[in-house]
Design a protein around this motif. Structure first.
Motif, PDB file in Angstrom:
ATOM      1  N   TYR A 260      45.555  37.446  38.282  1.00  0.00           N
ATOM      2  CA  TYR A 260      44.116  37.561  37.745  1.00  0.00           C
ATOM      3  C   TYR A 260      44.379  37.279  36.126  1.00  0.00           C
ATOM      4  O   TYR A 260      45.302  38.031  35.721  1.00  0.00           O
ATOM      5  CB  TYR A 260      43.263  38.608  38.029  1.00  0.00           C
ATOM      6  CG  TYR A 260      42.192  38.802  37.007  1.00  0.00           C
ATOM      7  CD1 TYR A 260      40.923  37.998  37.370  1.00  0.00           C
ATOM      8  CD2 TYR A 260      42.242  39.778  36.008  1.00  0.00           C
ATOM      9  CE1 TYR A 260      39.843  38.287  36.424  1.00  0.00           C
ATOM     10  CE2 TYR A 260      41.049  39.828  35.094  1.00  0.00           C
ATOM     11  CZ  TYR A 260      39.948  39.162  35.315  1.00  0.00           C
ATOM     12  OH  TYR A 260      38.746  39.294  34.695  1.00  0.00           O
TER      13      TYR A 260
ATOM     14  N   ASN B  56      41.856  36.941  32.356  1.00  0.00           N
ATOM     15  CA  ASN B  56      40.322  37.164  31.623  1.00  0.00           C
ATOM     16  C   ASN B  56      40.028  35.770  31.117  1.00  0.00           C
ATOM     17  O   ASN B  56      39.054  35.690  30.501  1.00  0.00           O
ATOM     18  CB  ASN B  56      40.279  38.394  31.047  1.00  0.00           C
ATOM     19  CG  ASN B  56      41.152  38.242  29.658  1.00  0.00           C
ATOM     20  OD1 ASN B  56      42.143  37.346  29.810  1.00  0.00           O
ATOM     21  ND2 ASN B  56      40.567  38.770  28.570  1.00  0.00           N
TER      22      ASN B  56
ATOM     23  N   ASP C  73      37.084  31.517  34.153  1.00  0.00           N
ATOM     24  CA  ASP C  73      35.753  31.938  34.294  1.00  0.00           C
ATOM     25  C   ASP C  73      35.477  32.757  35.610  1.00  0.00           C
ATOM     26  O   ASP C  73      34.568  33.341  35.928  1.00  0.00           O
ATOM     27  CB  ASP C  73      34.866  30.802  34.043  1.00  0.00           C
ATOM     28  CG  ASP C  73      34.738  30.352  32.658  1.00  0.00           C
ATOM     29  OD1 ASP C  73      35.101  31.156  31.761  1.00  0.00           O
ATOM     30  OD2 ASP C  73      34.641  29.142  32.447  1.00  0.00           O
TER      31      ASP C  73
ATOM     32  N   GLN D 293      35.444  35.244  38.978  1.00  0.00           N
ATOM     33  CA  GLN D 293      35.554  36.600  39.022  1.00  0.00           C
ATOM     34  C   GLN D 293      36.873  37.057  39.671  1.00  0.00           C
ATOM     35  O   GLN D 293      37.738  36.325  40.036  1.00  0.00           O
ATOM     36  CB  GLN D 293      34.420  37.105  39.942  1.00  0.00           C
ATOM     37  CG  GLN D 293      32.978  36.795  39.560  1.00  0.00           C
ATOM     38  CD  GLN D 293      32.728  37.447  38.262  1.00  0.00           C
ATOM     39  OE1 GLN D 293      33.319  38.625  38.092  1.00  0.00           O
ATOM     40  NE2 GLN D 293      31.965  36.914  37.511  1.00  0.00           N
TER      41      GLN D 293
ATOM     42  N   ASP E  12      37.588  36.403  43.350  1.00  0.00           N
ATOM     43  CA  ASP E  12      37.980  34.751  43.383  1.00  0.00           C
ATOM     44  C   ASP E  12      39.095  34.295  43.144  1.00  0.00           C
ATOM     45  O   ASP E  12      39.758  33.398  43.588  1.00  0.00           O
ATOM     46  CB  ASP E  12      36.658  34.003  42.665  1.00  0.00           C
ATOM     47  CG  ASP E  12      35.194  34.455  43.237  1.00  0.00           C
ATOM     48  OD1 ASP E  12      35.108  34.554  44.730  1.00  0.00           O
ATOM     49  OD2 ASP E  12      34.134  34.346  42.579  1.00  0.00           O
TER      50      ASP E  12
END
Length: 476
Positions: free
Chosen positions: A330, A332, A335, A337, A340
């Motif tokens: 993941y 930041n 865009d 979430q 997702d």
């Protein structure tokens, strides 16, 4: 001035009773202390508890109690048991090594400046990039020429050898405790003989003194027999010291904190048969070879060396392993979430690895050669263990036969000496023989009794050793 004290109590007053030799009798002293029934009951119970605790402290030890105590408290035995526990841990680890490995990992990072974001496949400038990743992986060895199985078997043999070494140490403790235990009993009997001899001589001192006072014998006879009594008092002291030393030896072997009030139970030896060993040395050895732990330990050590050789030879073979894993990440800077991104970045991988040894500085060949030498060495060790055991049995058998012959002959000698001394004692009392003849007969009797006792306990111990080699537990 010596006094003996006692206590007389009623429910209200306490009296002390004392015997004083200088006063020639007992005296009664009232202690003007008024106590109630409850207080006296408490004092009485405390006295009873104290007496019982002292009696318990003086309880004699049996041979079985000594052996059991040594098993529970001997430091060397505890160290061997720790080695067994360590071998158990190694065996368990080798079993677990057969299963695949599974590992999970996760990571978090934060960077600022010109940062490469692997999730967006681009550089990010200015703002901080925070990323989160996670993975899980597993690997298993498919082909390794049974190296893991050989390791498991080798560790199993190491454990079995360790267990037998513990049993060997227990056997050694049992034999040594039995030897020291019999030495105590022998010393007690020697002391009893010395005290009996001294008591007999003291009676003769009194009789001779009466004869001297009556003018029947010269005073020189009294001096001679008093000198004999002094020598026998020294023999009693020596016998008591020997007994104390024998107790000290056993107490130290048991690792007792103190030998105060240490006594042993004297078994009933009347049921011990006196006969030559019916079993031959070869028959005893055939039994001992199958049951004694030192032989089993040597056999397990040889099997351990064989598995070590197999492991060394396995170093020449290829190793095939499989691996699999899953990971996700993941960022930041994207865009989408969290969940997702984790689902879109999710990936699974599989892999296979084949390692083929070609040249590793001749290390594998050296290990194989050394492992072969170890196998040969443990073969020699096994044969040496059997040879040593056979010699021990031969010696124990010969010692038992010799001790039996010595005991039987010494028993005849004691019977003959007792008759000779009884005859000399009767003639000495009526003045028909002088003190020299009387003392000579008594000295011979004492020496014969001492030799018979020594032969008796040598025979008992040697027969117990033969019983041990034949697979029977040591008991008295």
């Amino acid at each position: 001035m010596k006094s003996k004290f006692g206590i007389i109590a009623n429910f209200g007053t306490i009296f002390f009773v004392t015997f004083n030799r200088s006063l020639g009798g007992y005296g009664l002293f009232k202690l003007p202390v008024m106590v109630g029934r409850i207080r006296f009951t408490i004092i009485f119970l405390l006295c009873v508890v104290g007496i019982n605790s002292r009696l318990s402290a003086q309880e004699a030890w049996t041979l079985e109690q000594c052996i059991r105590y040594a098993y529970d408290n001997n430091i060397s035995l505890k160290q061997e048991e720790l080695k067994v526990t360590n071998a158990e841990n190694n065996l368990l680890q080798s079993k677990v090594n057969l299963f695949p490995t599974i590992n999970a990992s996760s990571g978090y990072s934060s960077a600022k400046g010109r940062v490469w974001d692997s999730n967006t496949a681009g550089f990010v400038e200015g703002s901080a990039v925070q990323s989160l990743s996670g993975s899980i992986s597993s690997a298993v060895t498919i082909f390794n020429v049974l190296q893991q199985k050989n390791t498991l078997d080798r560790n199993r043999f190491a454990l079995m050898s360790g267990i037998q070494n513990v049993e060997k140490l227990k056997n050694d403790l049992s034999i040594n405790i039995t030897l020291y235990y019999l030495q105590i009993i022998h010393a007690e009997e020697q002391l009893a003989v010395a005290e009996d001899q001294l008591a007999t001589t003291n009676l003769q001192v009194d009789r001779t003194k009466a004869l001297v006072d009556a003018g029947s014998v010269p005073e020189g006879d009294l001096f001679e027999i008093q000198s004999q009594a002094a020598r026998e008092e020294l023999q009693v002291v020596t016998a008591r010291n020997t007994l104390d030393l024998a107790k000290l030896n056993l107490a130290q072997l048991l690792d007792l904190e103190t030998m105060k009030d240490f006594h042993v139970t004297v078994p009933d030896f009347s049921n011990i048969g006196v006969s030559e060993a019916a079993t031959s040395v070869d028959d005893i050895f055939a039994t001992a070879e199958d049951i004694l732990p030192q032989v089993k330990a040597a056999e397990y050590d040889l099997a351990w060396a064989g598995k070590s050789l197999a492991l060394a030879r396995g170093g020449r073979s290829p190793v095939l392993s499989l691996s699999a894993g899953a990971n996700t990440a993941y960022s930041n800077n994207w865009d989408l979430q969290l969940w997702d991104q984790l689902s879109q970045n999710y990936s699974i991988n599989f892999g296979a690895n084949l390692r083929i040894p070609i040249f590793n500085g001749w290390q594998v060949n050296t290990r194989i050669k050394n492992a072969k030498l170890d196998v040969r060495n443990y073969q020699y060790q096994l044969q040496l263990t059997k040879n040593t055991l056979y010699k021990e049995i031969q010696q124990a058998h010969a010692d038992a036969v010799a001790a039996l012959k010595k005991y039987l002959s010494s028993a005849k000698a004691v019977a003959s000496m007792e008759e000779a001394f009884r005859y000399a004692e009767q003639r000495y009392e009526v003045g028909m023989v002088n003190f020299v003849d009387y003392s000579t007969n008594k000295t011979r009797l004492t020496a014969a009794q001492s030799e018979m006792l020594q032969a008796k306990f040598e025979y008992i111990f040697k027969t117990k050793v033969l019983d041990f080699y034949s697979g029977r537990p040591i008991t008295l």
